[in-house]
Design a protein around this motif. Structure first.
Motif, PDB file in Angstrom:
ATOM      1  N   LYS A  58       3.858  -8.916  -5.824  1.00  0.00           N
ATOM      2  CA  LYS A  58       5.153  -9.081  -5.157  1.00  0.00           C
ATOM      3  C   LYS A  58       5.546  -7.769  -4.498  1.00  0.00           C
ATOM      4  O   LYS A  58       5.385  -6.694  -5.078  1.00  0.00           O
TER       5      LYS A  58
ATOM      6  N   MET B 161      14.497  -8.119   0.641  1.00  0.00           N
ATOM      7  CA  MET B 161      13.848  -9.360   0.258  1.00  0.00           C
ATOM      8  C   MET B 161      12.644  -9.050  -0.633  1.00  0.00           C
ATOM      9  O   MET B 161      12.158  -7.924  -0.659  1.00  0.00           O
ATOM     10  N   SER B 162      12.191 -10.069  -1.336  1.00  0.00           N
ATOM     11  CA  SER B 162      10.931  -9.984  -2.074  1.00  0.00           C
ATOM     12  C   SER B 162      10.007 -11.054  -1.513  1.00  0.00           C
ATOM     13  O   SER B 162      10.462 -12.114  -1.079  1.00  0.00           O
TER      14      SER B 162
ATOM     15  N   LYS C 251       9.367 -21.398  -1.383  1.00  0.00           N
ATOM     16  CA  LYS C 251       7.974 -21.384  -1.803  1.00  0.00           C
ATOM     17  C   LYS C 251       7.238 -22.440  -1.001  1.00  0.00           C
ATOM     18  O   LYS C 251       7.762 -23.533  -0.780  1.00  0.00           O
TER      19      LYS C 251
ATOM     20  N   ASP D 289       8.758  -5.699  -2.649  1.00  0.00           N
ATOM     21  CA  ASP D 289      10.165  -5.580  -2.300  1.00  0.00           C
ATOM     22  C   ASP D 289      10.172  -4.884  -0.952  1.00  0.00           C
ATOM     23  O   ASP D 289       9.662  -3.770  -0.805  1.00  0.00           O
TER      24      ASP D 289
ATOM     25  N   THR E  88       5.777 -17.021  -1.663  1.00  0.00           N
ATOM     26  CA  THR E  88       7.081 -17.063  -2.321  1.00  0.00           C
ATOM     27  C   THR E  88       7.926 -15.940  -1.721  1.00  0.00           C
ATOM     28  O   THR E  88       7.468 -14.801  -1.631  1.00  0.00           O
ATOM     29  N   ALA E  89       9.127 -16.264  -1.287  1.00  0.00           N
ATOM     30  CA  ALA E  89      10.000 -15.266  -0.668  1.00  0.00           C
ATOM     31  C   ALA E  89      11.449 -15.531  -1.062  1.00  0.00           C
ATOM     32  O   ALA E  89      11.845 -16.673  -1.298  1.00  0.00           O
ATOM     33  N   LYS E  90      12.213 -14.450  -1.110  1.00  0.00           N
ATOM     34  CA  LYS E  90      13.637 -14.581  -1.428  1.00  0.00           C
ATOM     35  C   LYS E  90      14.390 -13.394  -0.845  1.00  0.00           C
ATOM     36  O   LYS E  90      13.987 -12.245  -1.001  1.00  0.00           O
TER      37      LYS E  90
ATOM     38  N   ASP F 291      18.354 -18.343  -1.807  1.00  0.00           N
ATOM     39  CA  ASP F 291      17.476 -19.151  -2.637  1.00  0.00           C
ATOM     40  C   ASP F 291      16.024 -18.776  -2.395  1.00  0.00           C
ATOM     41  O   ASP F 291      15.621 -18.475  -1.272  1.00  0.00           O
ATOM     42  N   GLU F 292      15.229 -18.834  -3.449  1.00  0.00           N
ATOM     43  CA  GLU F 292      13.798 -18.587  -3.312  1.00  0.00           C
ATOM     44  C   GLU F 292      13.156 -19.741  -2.554  1.00  0.00           C
ATOM     45  O   GLU F 292      13.486 -20.898  -2.779  1.00  0.00           O
TER      46      GLU F 292
ATOM     47  N   LYS G  37      17.348 -10.919  -1.115  1.00  0.00           N
ATOM     48  CA  LYS G  37      18.079 -10.411  -2.265  1.00  0.00           C
ATOM     49  C   LYS G  37      19.585 -10.348  -2.010  1.00  0.00           C
ATOM     50  O   LYS G  37      20.353 -10.144  -2.924  1.00  0.00           O
TER      51      LYS G  37
END
Length: 158
Positions: free
Chosen positions: A22, A38-39, A122, A24, A69-71, A119-120, A73
């Protein structure tokens, strides 16, 4: 629709880590002034060929699929996710063809395209690659700037 247009390149500032790691990083808007933390991560590549008589790839080719997978922050920030944010390069730095309508990915499993919130998200993305390659030498890159030739922010290999 398959496309090699809108690809990013690996630059001196591009961070590369092993698949599954992952990052950041920041989603940088197209005008470059808005940056949202974001991650993002990519799973290990999975080589897949469509079943049945509806094989859409040329002889000797198949799909290489990645789980993304991304989100964001900061839910008040901005980000737009698209398969165009990703570029796959082989070991000789050749850009691989994207396959946004890949028959090996179920519709519900595709990476959602659109505005990101807190929201994450995927989903899977696919690229067309030659069969039987050492895919650990390939590099998947992410850039929030999908303009051709933009420097990727992060990438995965190994």
């Amino acid at each position: 629709m398959s496309s090699t247009n809108y690809f990013s390149k690996k630059g001196s500032s591009t961070q590369i880590k092993p698949f599954g790691t992952k990052f950041d990083t920041e989603y940088i808007s197209s005008i470059g002034s808005d940056k949202t933390p974001m991650s993002i991560s990519s799973g290990k590549p999975q080589a897949k060929a469509p079943a049945g008589d509806s094989y859409l790839y040329e002889s000797g080719q198949q799909a290489l699929v990645f789980e993304i997978t991304a989100k964001l922050k900061d839910a008040s920030g901005y980000g737009y996710m698209s398969y165009l944010n990703f570029t796959l390069m082989d070991g000789q730095q050749n850009v691989c063809q994207r396959d946004s309508s890949s028959p090996v990915i179920k519709v519900q499993d595709k990476l959602p395209e659109g505005r990101m919130s807190g929201d994450e998200i995927k989903g899977q993305i696919a690229f067309v690659v030659p069969k039987g390659q050492d895919y650990s030498k390939y590099t998947l890159m992410f850039s929030s700037n999908s303009d051709t030739g933009a420097t990727a922010q992060v990438g995965w290999s190994g």
